[in-house]
Design a protein around this motif. Structure first.
Motif, PDB file in Angstrom:
ATOM      1  N   ASP A   1       0.374  -1.201   0.374  1.00 52.30           N
ATOM      2  CA  ASP A   1      -0.220  -0.417   0.506  1.00 52.30           C
ATOM      3  C   ASP A   1       0.363   1.096  -0.177  1.00 52.30           C
TER       4      ASP A   1
ATOM      5  N   LYS B   1      -4.523   0.612  11.234  1.00 49.83           N
ATOM      6  CA  LYS B   1      -5.436  -0.905  10.215  1.00 49.83           C
ATOM      7  C   LYS B   1      -4.987  -1.458  11.997  1.00 49.83           C
TER       8      LYS B   1
ATOM      9  N   ASP C   1      -6.058   1.703   1.282  1.00 45.77           N
ATOM     10  CA  ASP C   1      -5.220   0.628   1.355  1.00 45.77           C
ATOM     11  C   ASP C   1      -6.006  -0.106  -0.056  1.00 45.77           C
ATOM     12  N   SER C   2      -5.492  -1.457  -0.042  1.00 40.27           N
ATOM     13  CA  SER C   2      -6.164  -2.419  -1.016  1.00 40.27           C
ATOM     14  C   SER C   2      -6.996  -3.214  -0.819  1.00 40.27           C
ATOM     15  N   GLU C   3      -6.537  -3.484   0.460  1.00 44.84           N
ATOM     16  CA  GLU C   3      -8.202  -4.276   1.315  1.00 44.84           C
ATOM     17  C   GLU C   3      -9.057  -3.553   1.220  1.00 44.84           C
TER      18      GLU C   3
ATOM     19  N   GLN D   1      -9.320  -1.555   4.081  1.00 41.61           N
ATOM     20  CA  GLN D   1     -10.029  -1.642   5.524  1.00 41.61           C
ATOM     21  C   GLN D   1     -10.020  -0.163   6.377  1.00 41.61           C
TER      22      GLN D   1
END
Length: 332
Positions: free
Chosen positions: A2, A166, A201-203, A205
């Motif tokens: 990220d 996170k 972030d790519s997730e 979250q």
């Protein structure tokens, strides 16, 4: 891997919201100690005389149908008066609580206290994390709920801030002050960050919810390119504003008139921003603690500002929202 939270997001990071969410507004309160805005940073010598006024402000918010988000720092998080005032509305769902890290008043005290270190993101990552978790845990213990939103004091995010958030399970950051550059003082540069919410972030979250600051005027589309240069020219910037050419408008009653804010709201609505993030500092609730509220007349104007802004938002169909609703409505 990220990208750092202090960098502008990659294309395609903008958050989409569920059908029916529309355009909403979120009221955030930087709920903090009183200190000398012109003096050096200090771990001591601050006050909390304004904290009892939170009760009146909360009552005011309930009267206009707004659920404020109190972003509390260490002195407020450990204040018995603040706990007594805020616990009931928090439990009733009439207010929400978040985290605001002022590192110079937040233990552990290991760094040199100075302007550079007043931006928490400039601290060594381990120290930033320990300060953050100590504050997070204190808020959760004293107010009985887990905070889900964060704002770095002085908007001072750093390369490790997203990782810390996170790790803590905090869902939303609201430290990015788009169209502002704090790098001359050692802080982050948010000049090129978007105004709309986006995934850090790519997730998916961690959601970034930037404070709302728009450009208004004939040259507003060129605002990001022109405003820094005009600011360096001093009075020319004020002339550009008076002539209706270019003006930067933050959605706050501190230093921004209601008429200016209404123009800014029109721009934000026209630009289809899904969430308008409004803010101010809690010490402004008592005259003399901030540069923005010096007299009782100033305080009356502060409350009138909120009345006018929320009446207009209602007229334009922009309903108040909450952190909980944003989390539920953001499409992952």
């Amino acid at each position: 891997m990220d990208r750092s939270i202090i960098e502008p997001p990659v294309k395609g990071s903008a958050t989409r919201f569920k059908a029916g969410f529309g355009q909403r507004s979120l009221l955030t309160v930087d709920t903090e100690e009183e200190f000398d805005w012109e003096g050096p940073f200090s771990p001591s010598g601050h006050g909390l005389d304004h904290v009892p006024r939170l009760a009146k402000f909360q009552q005011f918010c309930e009267g206009i149908g707004v659920c404020p988000v109190y972003l509390v720092d260490w002195p407020v998080a450990t204040s018995e008066v603040a706990m007594e005032i805020l616990r009931a509305p928090l439990q009733a769902g009439k207010a929400e609580i978040g985290i605001q890290l002022h590192p110079w008043v937040n233990p552990p005290f290991e760094e040199e206290v100075n302007t550079f270190n007043s931006f928490a993101g400039n601290l060594p990552p381990d120290l930033e994390e320990r300060k953050f978790f100590k504050l997070r845990d204190e808020i959760q213990k004293n107010f009985g709920c887990a905070p889900q939103i964060y704002r770095a004091g002085r908007y001072g995010l750093g390369p490790s801030s997203a990782k810390i958030l996170k790790k803590a399970g905090v869902a939303i950051d609201s430290s990015v002050r788009a169209n502002f550059d704090y790098s001359p003082g050692g802080g982050p540069n948010y000049r090129d960050h978007p105004l709309e919410p986006y995934w850090v972030d790519s997730e998916h979250q961690l959601l970034e919810l930037p404070l709302t600051t728009v450009f208004w005027g004939m040259l507003r589309k060129q605002g990001r390119a022109l405003y820094p240069a005009l600011s360096r020219l001093g009075k020319v910037n004020g002339i550009a504003s008076r002539l209706g050419m270019l003006e930067r408008i933050a959605l706050t009653p501190e230093g921004v008139s209601a008429d200016e804010a209404l123009r800014g709201i029109d721009i934000a609505i026209d630009d289809q921003l899904p969430v308008l993030v409004l803010s101010f500092h809690s010490p402004s609730l008592v005259p003399g603690h901030t540069p923005y509220v010096r007299t009782e007349d100033d305080l009356d104007e502060l409350y009138e500002w909120w009345r006018r802004i929320y009446a207009y938002l209602d007229q334009r169909g922009v309903k108040p929202t909450t952190v909980a609703e944003i989390m539920q409505s953001a499409e992952v």
